[in-house]
Design an enzyme around this catalytic site. Sequence first.
Site, short mmCIF file in Angstrom:
data_model
loop_
_atom_site.label_atom_id
_atom_site.label_comp_id
_atom_site.label_asym_id
_atom_site.label_seq_id
_atom_site.Cartn_x
_atom_site.Cartn_y
_atom_site.Cartn_z
N HIS A 65 0.84 -1.20 0.00
CA HIS A 65 0.00 0.00 0.00
C HIS A 65 0.87 1.25 0.00
CE1 HIS A 65 -3.56 2.41 1.29
NE2 HIS A 65 -2.63 3.10 1.91
N GLU A 66 1.89 1.27 0.85
CA GLU A 66 2.78 2.43 0.92
C GLU A 66 3.60 2.58 -0.36
OE1 GLU A 66 2.22 4.59 3.14
OE2 GLU A 66 0.92 3.25 4.27
N GLU A 149 -6.38 6.55 -1.68
CA GLU A 149 -6.28 5.42 -0.75
C GLU A 149 -6.87 4.16 -1.38
OE1 GLU A 149 -4.69 5.09 2.18
OE2 GLU A 149 -3.96 7.12 1.89
#
Length: 167
Positions: A65-66, A149
């Site tokens: 995700h990062e 996101e």
Amino acid sequence: RRLLNVVEEMALASGTPIPPVYVLDRESSINAFAAGHQPGDAVIGVSRGCLAYLTRDELQGVMAHEFSHILNGDMRLNLRLTGTVFGILILAVLGYYMMRFAGSFRSSDKKGGGVAAGVFGIGLALMIIGYLGVFFGKLLKSAVCRQREYLADSAAVQFTRYPAGIG
């Protein structure tokens, strides 16, 4: 060592350079973040809680995700959006000071009073426009960040090939 192995794997999967990794030792909550303008100068911060409570698959999902944030330039976009909202806020502050300046006008003739009223009106308009702009700018920024996101979560599934890790 497990964290560094996962970061190296995600760097290979995303095609980005391996960033420096910092562990926030005094943070027991589960959290991680990416910072930097470009993939070449990005860093990743991971809380001690991530290392203590997450399985390897979950940690891999969080790191993926990062990495998605790094790859998609989300930090740069967030910085630009914040700068734009701040620029709009400056209009409101300018309007506020124009209104204060107009209130300090002391003139006995009608011409001076008209100028003060004009400056006050322009200041009031700038202040209203500025604060409305800040409100809608923050609203837009929140919507964009929420979509980024979702994109990062989708990319994490692509990088790991394991949806349950990010879930």
